[in-house]
Design a protein around this motif. Structure first.
Motif, PDB file in Angstrom:
ATOM      1  N   LEU A 162      -4.886  10.909   5.006  1.00 30.77           N
ATOM      2  CA  LEU A 162      -5.541   9.613   5.167  1.00 30.77           C
ATOM      3  C   LEU A 162      -5.857   9.006   3.807  1.00 30.77           C
ATOM      4  O   LEU A 162      -5.690   7.796   3.594  1.00 30.77           O
ATOM      5  CB  LEU A 162      -6.803   9.758   6.003  1.00 30.77           C
ATOM      6  N   ALA A 163      -6.309   9.830   2.854  1.00 31.16           N
ATOM      7  CA  ALA A 163      -6.562   9.326   1.497  1.00 31.16           C
ATOM      8  C   ALA A 163      -5.271   8.785   0.889  1.00 31.16           C
ATOM      9  O   ALA A 163      -5.272   7.730   0.231  1.00 31.16           O
ATOM     10  CB  ALA A 163      -7.145  10.436   0.634  1.00 31.16           C
ATOM     11  N   ASP A 164      -4.161   9.487   1.090  1.00 34.18           N
ATOM     12  CA  ASP A 164      -2.866   8.997   0.602  1.00 34.18           C
ATOM     13  C   ASP A 164      -2.533   7.643   1.223  1.00 34.18           C
ATOM     14  O   ASP A 164      -2.013   6.738   0.552  1.00 34.18           O
ATOM     15  CB  ASP A 164      -1.755   9.990   0.935  1.00 34.18           C
ATOM     16  N   HIS A 165      -2.818   7.518   2.511  1.00 34.07           N
ATOM     17  CA  HIS A 165      -2.521   6.270   3.213  1.00 34.07           C
ATOM     18  C   HIS A 165      -3.371   5.123   2.672  1.00 34.07           C
ATOM     19  O   HIS A 165      -2.859   4.009   2.457  1.00 34.07           O
ATOM     20  CB  HIS A 165      -2.772   6.448   4.712  1.00 34.07           C
ATOM     21  N   ILE A 166      -4.657   5.373   2.441  1.00 35.52           N
ATOM     22  CA  ILE A 166      -5.526   4.339   1.886  1.00 35.52           C
ATOM     23  C   ILE A 166      -5.024   3.914   0.513  1.00 35.52           C
ATOM     24  O   ILE A 166      -4.963   2.726   0.188  1.00 35.52           O
ATOM     25  CB  ILE A 166      -6.980   4.835   1.810  1.00 35.52           C
ATOM     26  N   ARG A 167      -4.638   4.893  -0.295  1.00 32.75           N
ATOM     27  CA  ARG A 167      -4.113   4.599  -1.633  1.00 32.75           C
ATOM     28  C   ARG A 167      -2.868   3.705  -1.530  1.00 32.75           C
ATOM     29  O   ARG A 167      -2.736   2.713  -2.261  1.00 32.75           O
ATOM     30  CB  ARG A 167      -3.764   5.895  -2.350  1.00 32.75           C
ATOM     31  N   SER A 168      -1.959   4.038  -0.615  1.00 25.79           N
ATOM     32  CA  SER A 168      -0.737   3.257  -0.440  1.00 25.79           C
ATOM     33  C   SER A 168      -1.050   1.870   0.106  1.00 25.79           C
ATOM     34  O   SER A 168      -0.453   0.871  -0.323  1.00 25.79           O
ATOM     35  CB  SER A 168       0.217   3.994   0.504  1.00 25.79           C
ATOM     36  N   LEU A 169      -1.985   1.797   1.028  1.00 26.10           N
ATOM     37  CA  LEU A 169      -2.349   0.517   1.631  1.00 26.10           C
ATOM     38  C   LEU A 169      -2.918  -0.429   0.579  1.00 26.10           C
ATOM     39  O   LEU A 169      -2.527  -1.602   0.506  1.00 26.10           O
ATOM     40  CB  LEU A 169      -3.362   0.740   2.753  1.00 26.10           C
ATOM     41  N   VAL A 170      -3.814   0.064  -0.264  1.00 28.94           N
ATOM     42  CA  VAL A 170      -4.393  -0.765  -1.320  1.00 28.94           C
ATOM     43  C   VAL A 170      -3.309  -1.222  -2.297  1.00 28.94           C
ATOM     44  O   VAL A 170      -3.264  -2.392  -2.702  1.00 28.94           O
ATOM     45  CB  VAL A 170      -5.508   0.002  -2.061  1.00 28.94           C
ATOM     46  N   ARG A 171      -2.427  -0.298  -2.661  1.00 31.23           N
ATOM     47  CA  ARG A 171      -1.366  -0.624  -3.624  1.00 31.23           C
ATOM     48  C   ARG A 171      -0.442  -1.714  -3.078  1.00 31.23           C
ATOM     49  O   ARG A 171       0.076  -2.543  -3.841  1.00 31.23           O
ATOM     50  CB  ARG A 171      -0.568   0.636  -3.952  1.00 31.23           C
ATOM     51  N   ASN A 172      -0.230  -1.732  -1.769  1.00 30.29           N
ATOM     52  CA  ASN A 172       0.729  -2.667  -1.176  1.00 30.29           C
ATOM     53  C   ASN A 172       0.093  -3.901  -0.553  1.00 30.29           C
ATOM     54  O   ASN A 172       0.810  -4.709   0.045  1.00 30.29           O
ATOM     55  CB  ASN A 172       1.565  -1.938  -0.121  1.00 30.29           C
ATOM     56  N   LEU A 173      -1.210  -4.075  -0.716  1.00 32.87           N
ATOM     57  CA  LEU A 173      -1.861  -5.261  -0.160  1.00 32.87           C
ATOM     58  C   LEU A 173      -1.195  -6.566  -0.592  1.00 32.87           C
ATOM     59  O   LEU A 173      -1.013  -7.472   0.231  1.00 32.87           O
ATOM     60  CB  LEU A 173      -3.342  -5.281  -0.546  1.00 32.87           C
ATOM     61  N   PRO A 174      -0.804  -6.715  -1.879  1.00 36.25           N
ATOM     62  CA  PRO A 174      -0.197  -7.989  -2.286  1.00 36.25           C
ATOM     63  C   PRO A 174       1.125  -8.294  -1.583  1.00 36.25           C
ATOM     64  O   PRO A 174       1.583  -9.439  -1.609  1.00 36.25           O
ATOM     65  CB  PRO A 174       0.019  -7.806  -3.799  1.00 36.25           C
ATOM     66  N   LEU A 175       1.753  -7.278  -0.967  1.00 36.32           N
ATOM     67  CA  LEU A 175       3.043  -7.474  -0.299  1.00 36.32           C
ATOM     68  C   LEU A 175       2.904  -7.582   1.213  1.00 36.32           C
ATOM     69  O   LEU A 175       3.880  -7.866   1.914  1.00 36.32           O
ATOM     70  CB  LEU A 175       3.975  -6.290  -0.628  1.00 36.32           C
ATOM     71  N   LEU A 176       1.700  -7.370   1.725  1.00 44.39           N
ATOM     72  CA  LEU A 176       1.494  -7.316   3.168  1.00 44.39           C
ATOM     73  C   LEU A 176       1.438  -8.723   3.765  1.00 44.39           C
ATOM     74  O   LEU A 176       0.722  -9.599   3.261  1.00 44.39           O
ATOM     75  CB  LEU A 176       0.195  -6.569   3.469  1.00 44.39           C
ATOM     76  N   THR A 177       2.195  -8.941   4.836  1.00 40.11           N
ATOM     77  CA  THR A 177       2.188 -10.244   5.493  1.00 40.11           C
ATOM     78  C   THR A 177       1.289 -10.220   6.716  1.00 40.11           C
ATOM     79  O   THR A 177       0.989  -9.165   7.270  1.00 40.11           O
ATOM     80  CB  THR A 177       3.611 -10.652   5.926  1.00 40.11           C
ATOM     81  N   THR A 178       0.889 -11.397   7.151  1.00 38.10           N
ATOM     82  CA  THR A 178       0.030 -11.502   8.333  1.00 38.10           C
ATOM     83  C   THR A 178       0.731 -10.959   9.574  1.00 38.10           C
ATOM     84  O   THR A 178       0.080 -10.414  10.461  1.00 38.10           O
ATOM     85  CB  THR A 178      -0.384 -12.962   8.563  1.00 38.10           C
ATOM     86  N   ALA A 179       2.047 -11.079   9.626  1.00 37.02           N
ATOM     87  CA  ALA A 179       2.785 -10.575  10.783  1.00 37.02           C
ATOM     88  C   ALA A 179       2.751  -9.058  10.871  1.00 37.02           C
ATOM     89  O   ALA A 179       2.883  -8.479  11.951  1.00 37.02           O
ATOM     90  CB  ALA A 179       4.235 -11.062  10.730  1.00 37.02           C
ATOM     91  N   GLU A 180       2.577  -8.396   9.733  1.00 37.98           N
ATOM     92  CA  GLU A 180       2.570  -6.942   9.700  1.00 37.98           C
ATOM     93  C   GLU A 180       1.197  -6.342   9.997  1.00 37.98           C
ATOM     94  O   GLU A 180       1.082  -5.131  10.228  1.00 37.98           O
ATOM     95  CB  GLU A 180       3.037  -6.451   8.330  1.00 37.98           C
ATOM     96  N   ILE A 181       0.167  -7.163   9.983  1.00 36.43           N
ATOM     97  CA  ILE A 181      -1.201  -6.646  10.114  1.00 36.43           C
ATOM     98  C   ILE A 181      -1.416  -5.825  11.391  1.00 36.43           C
ATOM     99  O   ILE A 181      -1.992  -4.725  11.323  1.00 36.43           O
ATOM    100  CB  ILE A 181      -2.217  -7.799  10.023  1.00 36.43           C
ATOM    101  N   PRO A 182      -0.994  -6.291  12.580  1.00 46.74           N
ATOM    102  CA  PRO A 182      -1.273  -5.493  13.791  1.00 46.74           C
ATOM    103  C   PRO A 182      -0.704  -4.079  13.720  1.00 46.74           C
ATOM    104  O   PRO A 182      -1.390  -3.111  14.065  1.00 46.74           O
ATOM    105  CB  PRO A 182      -0.613  -6.313  14.910  1.00 46.74           C
ATOM    106  N   ASP A 183       0.539  -3.931  13.254  1.00 50.82           N
ATOM    107  CA  ASP A 183       1.149  -2.606  13.183  1.00 50.82           C
ATOM    108  C   ASP A 183       0.474  -1.738  12.124  1.00 50.82           C
ATOM    109  O   ASP A 183       0.250  -0.540  12.339  1.00 50.82           O
ATOM    110  CB  ASP A 183       2.650  -2.734  12.866  1.00 50.82           C
ATOM    111  N   VAL A 184       0.153  -2.329  10.973  1.00 48.11           N
ATOM    112  CA  VAL A 184      -0.496  -1.574   9.903  1.00 48.11           C
ATOM    113  C   VAL A 184      -1.888  -1.120  10.346  1.00 48.11           C
ATOM    114  O   VAL A 184      -2.287   0.029  10.118  1.00 48.11           O
ATOM    115  CB  VAL A 184      -0.575  -2.410   8.619  1.00 48.11           C
TER     116      VAL A 184
END
Length: 328
Positions: A162-184
Motif C-alpha cells: 500500500l505504501a508503494d501504491h501511495i508513492r506511485s499515486l503521488v508521483r503520477n498525479l500530474p498525469l491522472l485524468t478525471t476519466a481515470e479517477i473512478p478506477d484508480v
C-alpha cells in the motif's frame, strides 16, 4: 478526444515572508503546532495534493535537506470538536522522523513505515521536518473496527505494498485524468481494505492490485541487483517476502522469472555497450558482471533478443561516434 487532467492543489511557504512561514504552514493543518527549534533555516516547505474520488492524497516536501527544524503537533478533543474532520489518514515519511503518542502507545515511526491516524482521536507528535506522503479516507468508506488501528503501524506485506501504491499515486498525479479517477479510487480502496482488514474476502477483492504491486516490487529489486551473483529466485523470495510458487505465478505470463532476469540483464548490457561514455571494458567482462560466464552463450542469447551481436552493437556505436552511416 481531449482528456482533462485532475486538479492538483499546491502551496509553498516560500510565497510568504520568511518570518511568517511556519505560521502559514501550520494554519492549514488540523493540529496545534509549536516550533521547538528552527535549525538555523527558514521554514521552507512545499505541498501538493489532489482529490481522487472520495480520497485525498498528497505530499509535503522539505526544502532544506539535512537542516531540519523540530516541532510538535497536538490534536486534542477541543481541536477535534472544532474542525469536525472525520477521516483516517495513512502516512509515511521519506525523510525526517516522527515520534507519536496515542492510545496505541508511543514510539518512533521509521522512514517508509506506514501508520494510521484516526482524526476523531487525540494524539501528540514530535516531528523533525522531512518529506512525507499521505492518503486520507473518509471514515464511512472503511469498517468501524479500523478505529482500533489509531496510531499503529501497518507493517505487514500488504502494508508495504500500500505504501508503494501511495508513492506511485503521488508521483503520477500530474498525469491522472478525471476519466481515470473512478478506477484508480476503486483500486486504491481495495488495497486499503486488504491492508486494514484480515478477512479473506478483502484479500481476494484486492488480488489484482496486489499482484501488480508485487510484480513492480520484484522488478525494482531485479533492476537494483542485475550485477549481483546472488540474484536468483530464492534470494528474491526472501527479500520480497513471498513464496517461490507466488513468484513463479507472478511472472508466468512473461515466460518465467529467470527469463525476466535474463532479459533485464541483456538490456542493461546493450545499454552499456551503446553508451558513448562507457569505459573500455571488454564485452566478456561486462557480460560476466551481469551473470553471463559463458561468452558463446551470451553472444547467442544477445543476438536472439536484439537481432545483432554485442560486437555489432559496439561497431554501430563506433560508427555514430565518427559520423559514419555505414561500415566500410
Amino acid at each position: 478526444m481531449n482528456e482533462t487532467l485532475i486538479d492538483i492543489e499546491r502551496f509553498s511557504t516560500m510565497d510568504v515572508p520568511e518570518q511568517e512561514r511556519f505560521n502559514f504552514w501550520s494554519d492549514g493543518g488540523h493540529c496545534t503546532y509549536s516550533l521547538e527549534n528552527h535549525a538555523g533555516v527558514s521554514f521552507d516547505w512545499n505541498y501538493a495534493g489532489a482529490t481522487v474520488g472520495s480520497l485525498s492524497v498528497g505530499e509535503h516536501t522539505w526544502l532544506h535537506g539535512m537542516h531540519r527544524p523540530a516541532f510538535t503537533a497536538t490534536r486534542d478533543s477541543a481541536r477535534i470538536r472544532k474542525d469536525g474532520l472525520d477521516v483516517y489518514q495513512l502516512t509515511f515519511h521519506l525523510s525526517g522522523e516522527l515520534s507519536l503518542q496515542s492510545a496505541a502507545g508511543s514510539g518512533l515511526k521509521q522512514a517508509d513505515e506506514l501508520y494510521l491516524l484516526d482524526s476523531s482521536q487525540p494524539f501528540d507528535a514530535r516531528i523533525v521536518a522531512g518529506d512525507m506522503l499521505w492518503l486520507a479516507i473518509p471514515r464511512t468508506d472503511l469498517p468501524s473496527e479500523v478505529e482500533k488501528l489509531h496510531g499503529r503501524s501497518l507493517v505487514t506485506g500488504t502494508g508495504r505494498l500500500l505504501a508503494d501504491h501511495i508513492r506511485s499515486l503521488v508521483r503520477n498525479l500530474p498525469l491522472l485524468t478525471t476519466a481515470e479517477i473512478p478506477d484508480v479510487a476503486q483500486a486504491t480502496m481495495r488495497l486499503v481494505n486488504a491492508c486494514v482488514s484480515t478477512t479473506p474476502a478483502a484479500l481476494i477483492e484486492a488480488r489484482q492490485e496486489i499482484g501488480t504491486l508485487l510484480r513492480q516490487r520484484v522488478q525494482c529489486y531485479i533492476d537494483a541487483h542485475l550485477s549481483s551473483s546472488e540474484l536468483a529466485p530464492g534470494r528474491i523470495c526472501k527479500e520480497i517476502g513471498i513464496s517461490r510458487a507466488k513468484l513463479y505465478q507472478l511472472f508466468e505470463h512473461t515466460g518465467g522469472i529467470m527469463r525476466q532476469i535474463q532479459r533485464k540483464r541483456l538490456e542493461r548490457v546493450r545499454a552499456i555497450l551503446a553508451n558513448p561514455d562507457r569505459s573500455r571494458e571488454s564485452i566478456a567482462s561486462i557480460a560476466e558482471r551481469h551473470g553471463f560466464v559463458d561468452v558463446k552463450y551470451f553472444n547467442r542469447v544477445f543476438k536472439a533478443a536484439f537481432g545483432h551481436t554485442p560486437g555489432e552493437t559496439l561497431e554501430a556505436q563506433f560508427d555514430r561516434e565518427n559520423g559514419w552511416t555505414t561500415r566500410g
